[in-house]
Design a protein around this motif. Structure first.
Motif, PDB file in Angstrom:
ATOM      1  N   GLY A 288       0.804  -1.223   0.000  1.00 21.26           N
ATOM      2  CA  GLY A 288       0.000   0.000   0.000  1.00 21.26           C
ATOM      3  C   GLY A 288       0.836   1.272   0.000  1.00 21.26           C
ATOM      4  N   TRP A 289       2.141   1.157  -0.233  1.00 23.71           N
ATOM      5  CA  TRP A 289       3.001   2.345  -0.249  1.00 23.71           C
ATOM      6  C   TRP A 289       2.753   3.159  -1.524  1.00 23.71           C
ATOM      7  N   ASN A 290       2.806   4.485  -1.391  1.00 21.13           N
ATOM      8  CA  ASN A 290       2.664   5.368  -2.558  1.00 21.13           C
ATOM      9  C   ASN A 290       3.985   5.418  -3.315  1.00 21.13           C
ATOM     10  N   ILE A 291       3.983   4.900  -4.519  1.00 24.13           N
ATOM     11  CA  ILE A 291       5.235   4.839  -5.296  1.00 24.13           C
ATOM     12  C   ILE A 291       5.489   6.200  -5.932  1.00 24.13           C
ATOM     13  N   TYR A 292       6.657   6.755  -5.637  1.00 23.27           N
ATOM     14  CA  TYR A 292       6.922   8.135  -6.035  1.00 23.27           C
ATOM     15  C   TYR A 292       8.434   8.339  -6.307  1.00 23.27           C
ATOM     16  N   PRO A 293       8.899   7.907  -7.482  1.00 23.41           N
ATOM     17  CA  PRO A 293      10.333   7.987  -7.794  1.00 23.41           C
ATOM     18  C   PRO A 293      10.879   9.413  -7.734  1.00 23.41           C
ATOM     19  N   GLN A 294      10.020  10.379  -8.069  1.00 29.82           N
ATOM     20  CA  GLN A 294      10.440  11.783  -8.042  1.00 29.82           C
ATOM     21  C   GLN A 294      10.952  12.176  -6.644  1.00 29.82           C
ATOM     22  N   GLY A 295      10.389  11.526  -5.633  1.00 31.96           N
ATOM     23  CA  GLY A 295      10.801  11.808  -4.254  1.00 31.96           C
ATOM     24  C   GLY A 295      12.271  11.487  -4.042  1.00 31.96           C
ATOM     25  N   LEU A 296      12.765  10.444  -4.677  1.00 31.90           N
ATOM     26  CA  LEU A 296      14.173  10.092  -4.529  1.00 31.90           C
ATOM     27  C   LEU A 296      15.042  11.197  -5.137  1.00 31.90           C
ATOM     28  N   TYR A 297      14.616  11.668  -6.322  1.00 30.89           N
ATOM     29  CA  TYR A 297      15.335  12.783  -6.954  1.00 30.89           C
ATOM     30  C   TYR A 297      15.367  13.983  -6.001  1.00 30.89           C
ATOM     31  N   GLN A 298      14.209  14.297  -5.425  1.00 32.21           N
ATOM     32  CA  GLN A 298      14.130  15.467  -4.520  1.00 32.21           C
ATOM     33  C   GLN A 298      15.052  15.304  -3.308  1.00 32.21           C
ATOM     34  N   MET A 299      15.037  14.103  -2.719  1.00 27.66           N
ATOM     35  CA  MET A 299      15.894  13.861  -1.537  1.00 27.66           C
ATOM     36  C   MET A 299      17.367  14.026  -1.913  1.00 27.66           C
ATOM     37  N   LEU A 300      17.705  13.554  -3.111  1.00 28.77           N
ATOM     38  CA  LEU A 300      19.112  13.624  -3.530  1.00 28.77           C
ATOM     39  C   LEU A 300      19.548  15.068  -3.781  1.00 28.77           C
ATOM     40  N   ILE A 301      18.722  15.799  -4.493  1.00 31.89           N
ATOM     41  CA  ILE A 301      19.069  17.187  -4.794  1.00 31.89           C
ATOM     42  C   ILE A 301      19.258  17.967  -3.489  1.00 31.89           C
ATOM     43  N   ARG A 302      18.352  17.723  -2.569  1.00 35.55           N
ATOM     44  CA  ARG A 302      18.406  18.429  -1.305  1.00 35.55           C
ATOM     45  C   ARG A 302      19.623  18.049  -0.470  1.00 35.55           C
ATOM     46  N   ALA A 337      19.883   8.825 -11.883  1.00 30.15           N
ATOM     47  CA  ALA A 337      20.677   9.321 -13.015  1.00 30.15           C
ATOM     48  C   ALA A 337      20.420  10.818 -13.221  1.00 30.15           C
ATOM     49  N   ASP A 338      19.180  11.248 -13.076  1.00 30.43           N
ATOM     50  CA  ASP A 338      18.859  12.679 -13.222  1.00 30.43           C
ATOM     51  C   ASP A 338      19.576  13.496 -12.152  1.00 30.43           C
ATOM     52  N   ALA A 339      19.592  12.961 -10.922  1.00 32.26           N
ATOM     53  CA  ALA A 339      20.263  13.690  -9.837  1.00 32.26           C
ATOM     54  C   ALA A 339      21.762  13.774 -10.108  1.00 32.26           C
ATOM     55  N   ILE A 340      22.341  12.686 -10.608  1.00 25.68           N
ATOM     56  CA  ILE A 340      23.782  12.702 -10.923  1.00 25.68           C
ATOM     57  C   ILE A 340      24.041  13.760 -12.002  1.00 25.68           C
ATOM     58  N   ALA A 341      23.174  13.761 -13.026  1.00 26.68           N
ATOM     59  CA  ALA A 341      23.334  14.750 -14.104  1.00 26.68           C
ATOM     60  C   ALA A 341      23.217  16.171 -13.554  1.00 26.68           C
ATOM     61  N   ASP A 342      22.475  16.337 -12.475  1.00 28.77           N
ATOM     62  CA  ASP A 342      22.322  17.661 -11.863  1.00 28.77           C
ATOM     63  C   ASP A 342      23.347  17.906 -10.749  1.00 28.77           C
ATOM     64  N   GLY A 343      24.389  17.122 -10.752  1.00 27.44           N
ATOM     65  CA  GLY A 343      25.533  17.427  -9.883  1.00 27.44           C
ATOM     66  C   GLY A 343      25.564  16.731  -8.534  1.00 27.44           C
ATOM     67  N   VAL A 344      24.694  15.736  -8.299  1.00 31.07           N
ATOM     68  CA  VAL A 344      24.728  15.045  -7.003  1.00 31.07           C
ATOM     69  C   VAL A 344      25.735  13.884  -7.098  1.00 31.07           C
TER      70      VAL A 344
END
Ligand code: BGC
Length: 401
Positions: A288-302, A337-344
């Protein structure tokens, strides 16, 4: 679209002792299962016996690293006592990892305590910190030549939340002041333990990297809750960001070990807020978890502002179809991969888990493994999505449509 990962990227999978080994009857979790009439871990996956085959499987998948944990109740069966036979067992585990080309990432505490430790007040008794440090110290002494990455605790805040606030894990407490007391002792153990490991490993050719695995959740306000925004912001600060910022400031965090799974909607109800159970738009997994890959990107950028290398030490899901596992995996890898491309600076990724295993109070039903485990024969069989993961690991590259 073809996505390439950095050449140094470490592909891995994660496990923990209590969830896979079996036979851990000297632990507080074993007592908890009995007192709450939960499905017992019992033989779990018989990983204690079958670890050579499991590591062979990981190696066949093209993995280069494996995160695992040591069972404290095996090393220290009684207060002040150290079991050399069990230390030798873990030495053999690490040798087998290395023979299979897998870099060990060692966790010292993954939710379980020896029974005697729990009986003498567990983490609520500050005098007990020394027992944990003794375990940490003998383990580090014994394994210092073979391990570069040390995680002292797995998800201390999840442990505290479930065991001391929600009361669904041992020791079954439901009080914020009590949770705070345990938190202080755990953090004190961490800080002393950090320097102890650094000191014990200081003559090694590669410098030990020490951290704790930090679970992060993408908190979001429930659209139906008036003060949901406030609650999400508070939870985010309390749960996601403040601990690592504090440890970094205190110079005792060498890398960020990030565990990420899902998004949680919160509503306002007191200082900690509360999860809201409304229907939301995200796909749900088996639990029942809400699947939200964008959240991983957000955590990484932050997390960039911590200015530390990052390892994703857990990410995974329990599903009913291989397509859904694959969908989850590919989308989360794309977010990385998006986060890495954005410098993480993300250096590695560990799928949770290598094999299906014991999911705590939920028993054996949720299956997180790359390999399916038949619990009547203990046979392992790779799930179809594992072959996709193997291709990505071996080519260090992913095709994404
Ligand atoms: C824990 C694991 C658990 C996994 C899936 C992680 O937070 O470290 O022990 O099995 O989540 O729930």
């Amino acid at each position: 679209m073809q996505i390439e990962f950095p050449h140094y990227f470490l592909w891995g999978a994660a496990t923990s002792s209590y969830q896979t080994e079996g036979g851990n009857l000297n632990s507080d979790w074993s007592d908890w299962e009995k007192s709450r009439k939960l499905q017992p871990a019992a033989d779990a996956c018989k990983h204690y016996q079958q670890f050579p085959q499991d590591f062979q499987l990981a190696s066949d998948l093209g993995l280069k690293a494996l995160r695992f944990s040591i069972e404290w109740s095996r090393i220290c069966p009684r207060p002040g006592e150290v079991c050399q036979r069990e230390l030798s067992h873990y030495k053999a585990v690490i040798k087998s990892l290395k023979d299979n080309g897998l870099k060990p990432f060692l966790t010292l505490h993954h939710f379980t305590n020896p029974r005697w430790f729990a009986h003498s007040g567990g983490w609520l008794n500050s005098k007990n910190i020394d027992y944990f440090l003794q375990y940490l110290s003998v383990t580090a002494q014994a394994l210092k030549e073979d391990v570069d990455y040390w995680l002292i605790f797995n998800e201390p805040l999840v442990y505290l939340f479930n065991g001391y606030i929600k009361g669904i894990w041992p020791p079954g407490k439901t009080s914020l002041p009590i949770a705070i007391r345990a938190f202080k002792n755990i953090i004190s153990a961490y800080k002393t333990g950090y320097w102890e490991i650094k000191n014990i490993c200081k003559h090694n050719p590669s410098v030990a990297q020490v951290s704790l695995a930090k679970h992060m959740i993408a908190f979001s306000p429930c659209p139906n809750s008036k003060l949901g925004g406030l609650s999400a912001a508070l939870r985010d600060k309390l749960f996601n960001t403040s601990l690592c910022a504090y440890l970094k400031k205190n110079k005792c965090l060498d890398f960020l070990a990030l565990n990420y799974y899902y998004k949680e909607y919160t509503k306002f109800s007191g200082p900690l807020g509360e999860e809201c159970s409304h229907k939301h738009k995200e796909r749900k997994n088996y639990l029942g978890w809400n699947i939200y890959p964008q959240g991983l990107y957000q955590m990484l950028i932050r997390s960039k502002k911590l200015n530390l290398p990052i390892m994703i030490t857990e990410n995974g899901t329990a599903e009913e179809s291989s397509e859904m596992y694959q969908d989850y995996m590919v989308k989360h890898l794309k977010a990385i991969a998006d986060a890495i491309a954005d410098g993480v600076d993300v250096r590695g990724y560990f799928w949770w888990s290598l094999i299906d295993n014991f999911e705590w109070d939920k028993g054996f039903e949720p299956r997180f493994g790359l390999a399916h485990v038949d619990y009547s024969t203990f046979a392992r069989k790779l799930k179809p999505f594992a072959f996709r993961y193997a291709k990505i690991c071996k080519e260090n590259m992913m095709t994404y449509d």
